[in-house]
Design a protein around this motif. Structure first.
Motif, short mmCIF file in Angstrom:
data_model
loop_
_atom_site.label_atom_id
_atom_site.label_comp_id
_atom_site.label_asym_id
_atom_site.label_seq_id
_atom_site.Cartn_x
_atom_site.Cartn_y
_atom_site.Cartn_z
N MET A 1 0.84 -1.20 0.00
CA MET A 1 0.00 0.00 0.00
C MET A 1 0.88 1.25 0.00
O MET A 1 1.81 1.38 0.79
N THR A 2 0.59 2.16 -0.90
CA THR A 2 1.34 3.41 -0.99
C THR A 2 0.75 4.44 -0.05
O THR A 2 -0.44 4.75 -0.13
N PRO A 3 1.55 4.99 0.87
CA PRO A 3 1.01 5.99 1.80
C PRO A 3 0.70 7.29 1.10
O PRO A 3 1.29 7.63 0.07
N ASP A 4 -0.25 8.02 1.66
CA ASP A 4 -0.58 9.35 1.16
C ASP A 4 0.29 10.36 1.91
O ASP A 4 0.09 10.63 3.09
N TRP A 5 1.27 10.91 1.20
CA TRP A 5 2.24 11.80 1.82
C TRP A 5 1.78 13.27 1.80
O TRP A 5 2.52 14.15 2.22
N THR A 6 0.56 13.53 1.33
CA THR A 6 0.14 14.91 1.08
C THR A 6 0.28 15.80 2.31
O THR A 6 0.85 16.90 2.25
N ALA A 7 -0.25 15.34 3.45
CA ALA A 7 -0.22 16.17 4.66
C ALA A 7 1.21 16.45 5.10
O ALA A 7 1.54 17.57 5.53
N LEU A 8 2.08 15.44 5.00
CA LEU A 8 3.48 15.65 5.37
C LEU A 8 4.15 16.61 4.41
O LEU A 8 4.88 17.52 4.83
N ASP A 9 3.91 16.42 3.11
CA ASP A 9 4.52 17.33 2.14
C ASP A 9 4.09 18.78 2.39
O ASP A 9 4.90 19.71 2.28
N GLN A 10 2.83 18.97 2.74
CA GLN A 10 2.35 20.33 3.02
C GLN A 10 3.02 20.91 4.26
O GLN A 10 3.38 22.09 4.28
N GLU A 11 3.19 20.07 5.29
CA GLU A 11 3.86 20.56 6.50
C GLU A 11 5.32 20.89 6.22
O GLU A 11 5.84 21.92 6.68
N LEU A 12 5.99 20.05 5.46
CA LEU A 12 7.39 20.32 5.13
C LEU A 12 7.52 21.59 4.29
O LEU A 12 8.48 22.35 4.45
N ALA A 13 6.54 21.84 3.43
CA ALA A 13 6.54 23.08 2.65
C ALA A 13 6.41 24.29 3.56
O ALA A 13 7.04 25.33 3.33
N ARG A 14 5.60 24.16 4.61
CA ARG A 14 5.45 25.28 5.57
C ARG A 14 6.78 25.55 6.27
O ARG A 14 7.13 26.71 6.53
N TRP A 15 7.52 24.49 6.59
CA TRP A 15 8.83 24.66 7.20
C TRP A 15 9.76 25.43 6.28
O TRP A 15 10.46 26.36 6.70
N GLN A 16 9.76 25.05 5.03
CA GLN A 16 10.66 25.70 4.09
C GLN A 16 10.26 27.15 3.84
O GLN A 16 11.12 28.03 3.72
N GLU A 17 8.97 27.42 3.79
CA GLU A 17 8.50 28.80 3.64
C GLU A 17 8.91 29.66 4.82
O GLU A 17 9.18 30.85 4.67
N ALA A 18 8.96 29.03 6.01
CA ALA A 18 9.35 29.76 7.21
C ALA A 18 10.87 29.83 7.38
O ALA A 18 11.36 30.47 8.32
N GLY A 19 11.60 29.18 6.49
CA GLY A 19 13.05 29.18 6.58
C GLY A 19 13.59 28.38 7.74
O GLY A 19 14.68 28.66 8.25
N MET A 20 12.83 27.37 8.17
CA MET A 20 13.21 26.58 9.33
C MET A 20 13.92 25.29 8.93
O MET A 20 13.70 24.75 7.84
N THR A 21 14.77 24.82 9.84
CA THR A 21 15.51 23.57 9.65
C THR A 21 15.10 22.57 10.72
O THR A 21 14.97 22.93 11.90
N LEU A 22 14.92 21.32 10.32
CA LEU A 22 14.57 20.25 11.25
C LEU A 22 15.79 19.36 11.46
O LEU A 22 16.21 18.64 10.56
N PRO A 23 16.40 19.39 12.66
CA PRO A 23 17.49 18.45 12.93
C PRO A 23 16.90 17.05 13.14
O PRO A 23 15.95 16.88 13.91
N ILE A 24 17.41 16.07 12.44
CA ILE A 24 16.91 14.70 12.65
C ILE A 24 18.07 13.76 12.98
O ILE A 24 19.21 13.98 12.58
N TRP A 25 17.73 12.72 13.73
CA TRP A 25 18.71 11.69 14.03
C TRP A 25 18.02 10.33 13.99
O TRP A 25 16.79 10.24 14.01
N TRP A 26 18.83 9.29 13.94
CA TRP A 26 18.34 7.93 13.76
C TRP A 26 18.96 7.05 14.83
O TRP A 26 20.18 7.04 15.00
N ARG A 27 18.09 6.36 15.57
CA ARG A 27 18.56 5.40 16.58
C ARG A 27 17.97 4.04 16.28
O ARG A 27 16.77 3.92 16.02
N ASP A 28 18.81 3.02 16.32
CA ASP A 28 18.36 1.65 16.10
C ASP A 28 18.84 0.80 17.27
O ASP A 28 20.02 0.83 17.63
N ASP A 29 17.91 0.03 17.85
CA ASP A 29 18.19 -0.69 19.10
C ASP A 29 18.44 -2.19 18.92
O ASP A 29 17.97 -2.79 17.96
#
Length: 252
Positions: A1-29
């Motif tokens: 099943m292919t997820p609907d990324w629309t809401a996430l894409d819209q939120e990420l666009a708002r971040w970019q319009e605001a000139g904001m950066t999201l620091p992300i990290w990855w942890r695997d246990d």
């Protein structure tokens, strides 16, 4: 099943319009040894240019794992408790370092875990404590820095940047596994709605965007649906406002 990324894409666009950066990290246990699943994890990390903080169970960690990780920038070893054994009462949620343990005994295990992995990984080990099941008694937090740790990582957004003096708190926020149900991927709509809500809270100042946003995985139990979702999600974030964050208390 292919997820609907629309809401996430819209939120990420708002971040970019605001000139904001999201620091992300990855942890695997739960790593202890080289496995085909670990190879898949490291390959994905290299493809994404996003190092994975590998929470290793000290009691069972093998020299072969240390040899495999030597010289690679794809994985950053950190400490995953001591034995990943449950010490909680039968009617309590599982924990290795919870309130049911004698403080001195728990601290002995936390120190043993750090020293064991230091012997295996040397300066490549980063002094981050990751308690199994993401549960830690508050009574233990003030003592961890004295044992040699400089960071603590559990789950859910932090309420403050320091867990205790000298102890940075850097939590994880999104776990794609349906632990209490199918043990496959949580419903995609649920995962994405949770993510969008968390990102909106950060953008609007309701949550701490100085805390790197943490993706939590468990490579040993992933099925293809989990692998595929994690790869798609991380690629989408990194193509937008996300920037990799790495814990580097010690320099190799």
């Amino acid at each position: 099943m292919t997820p609907d990324w629309t809401a996430l894409d819209q939120e990420l666009a708002r971040w970019q319009e605001a000139g904001m950066t999201l620091p992300i990290w990855w942890r695997d246990d739960d790593a202890i040894a080289p496995t085909p699943q670990l190879e898949r994890l490291l390959a994905l990390s290299e493809q994404l240019s996003l190092p994975v903080h590998l929470a290793i169970i000290p009691r069972d960690a093998t020299p072969e794992l240390a040899k495999r990780l030597s010289g690679t920038a794809a994985a950053i070893p950190v400490v995953h408790g001591w034995a990943h054994e449950n010490h909680a009462a039968p009617d309590q949620k599982k924990s290795e370092f919870g309130a049911d343990r004698v403080v001195d005994d728990a601290l002995d295990d936390a120190e043993r875990g750090l020293k064991t992995l230091e012997r295996l990984f040397g300066s490549g080990l980063q002094p981050m404590f990751v308690p199994p099941w993401n549960r830690l008694s508050e009574d233990l937090e003030p003592w961890l820095a004295g044992l040699g740790y400089s960071a603590l990582s559990t789950f859910t957004p932090r309420s403050q940047a320091k867990a205790a003096p000298g102890l940075l708190r850097v939590n994880t926020h999104l776990d794609p596994i349906d632990w209490k149900g199918t043990r496959s991927l949580v419903a995609r709509t649920l995962l994405l709605s949770q993510l969008v809500k968390q990102l909106a809270d950060r953008r609007l100042g309701k949550a701490d965007n100085d805390e790197p946003y943490g993706i939590l995985t468990h490579h040993l139990v992933h099925d293809d649906a989990i692998w595929a979702f994690c790869e798609d999600l991380l690629r989408r974030l990194l193509a937008g406002p996300a920037r990799p964050w790495v814990f580097e208390e010690r320099k190799s």
